[in-house]
Write an enzyme that holds these catalytic residues in place. Sequence first.
Site, short mmCIF file in Angstrom:
data_model
loop_
_atom_site.label_atom_id
_atom_site.label_comp_id
_atom_site.label_asym_id
_atom_site.label_seq_id
_atom_site.Cartn_x
_atom_site.Cartn_y
_atom_site.Cartn_z
N CYS A 203 0.89 -1.21 0.11
CA CYS A 203 0.08 -0.11 0.09
C CYS A 203 0.85 1.15 0.07
O CYS A 203 1.94 1.37 0.54
CB CYS A 203 -0.96 0.11 0.89
SG CYS A 203 -2.14 1.30 1.18
N ASP B 274 0.27 3.79 1.91
CA ASP B 274 0.21 4.38 3.20
C ASP B 274 1.68 4.65 3.53
O ASP B 274 2.64 3.99 3.75
CB ASP B 274 -0.31 3.20 3.78
CG ASP B 274 -0.68 4.10 5.37
OD1 ASP B 274 -1.90 4.06 5.65
OD2 ASP B 274 0.13 4.36 6.00
N ARG C 207 2.88 4.86 6.43
CA ARG C 207 3.38 4.24 7.43
C ARG C 207 4.03 2.79 7.23
O ARG C 207 4.53 2.21 8.09
CB ARG C 207 2.38 3.84 8.48
CG ARG C 207 1.79 5.21 9.28
CD ARG C 207 0.24 5.25 9.73
NE ARG C 207 -0.67 4.53 8.96
CZ ARG C 207 -1.91 4.44 9.15
NH1 ARG C 207 -2.09 4.64 10.49
NH2 ARG C 207 -2.77 4.00 8.27
N HIS D 143 -2.29 -4.00 5.14
CA HIS D 143 -2.11 -3.61 6.61
C HIS D 143 -3.33 -3.47 7.06
O HIS D 143 -4.09 -2.60 6.55
CB HIS D 143 -1.02 -2.39 6.50
CG HIS D 143 -1.58 -0.93 6.04
ND1 HIS D 143 -2.38 -0.06 6.70
CD2 HIS D 143 -1.94 -0.70 4.49
CE1 HIS D 143 -2.56 0.86 5.80
NE2 HIS D 143 -2.30 0.63 4.68
N CYS E 267 -6.07 0.18 6.99
CA CYS E 267 -5.90 0.58 5.56
C CYS E 267 -7.11 1.71 5.21
O CYS E 267 -8.10 1.27 5.26
CB CYS E 267 -5.89 -0.48 4.51
SG CYS E 267 -5.47 -0.09 2.99
CO CO Z 1 -3.44 1.23 3.10
#
Ligand code: CO
Length: 213
Positions: free
Chosen positions: A41, A43, A45, A97, A100
């Site tokens: 992803c 993302d 993090r 994750h 998400c």
């Molecule tokens: Co995500």
Amino acid sequence: MDIEEIFQNNQKWVQSKLNSNPDYFKNLSTGQKPDILYIGCSDSRVTAEEIMGVQPGDVFVMRNISNMVSNLDLSAMSVITYAVRILKVKHIVICGHYGCGGVKAAMQSEDLGILNPWLRNIRDVYRLHQKELNQLSDADQKYRRLVELNVQEQCINVIKTADAQLAIRNGTLAIHGWVMDVASGKLIDLKIDFEKLLKDIMEIYHLDAEKTR
Ligand code: CO
């Protein structure tokens, strides 16, 4: 985050690499031979290399919203073909994750414009597993399970490609489904049985890749 700081960080990083090996970048510039294709992803993090503790050159990476492998996504299809056919990676990892945002959005009704068709792929995962998901009364449990099922379905989407089918049949490629728990930092292996998945979808998705190459 100050953009200037990034260039200072880069200088420090270059120096630390050279301190441990004066030929580090000379060696890096000779080419790449990663064993792993990581699809994760976007993302901020879930940083691919950092969570795996790997170095430049170790992993070929593609990241997008909710780690999707969409059949009509030219980027994803090109990345898989290049990784399997040219780089000859031994592993393809789909890493989702918990927490998400894309998966969360797909569980809600808000119209998000151009994001709608992208998130619709996750809604399709929900529909495929509606029975199981609707048995979960706890909203957070349902959310976490959809993250896992989305990883599983994206593994299947990888297996639908001719390149992955051929490499799995030749015994040179393994597919892995992982979830990163942002709350603990831990990587969880969903232990996807990709050889069984391949068998299960063969009736419909089988491609005679070896006959055409
Ligand atoms: Co995500």
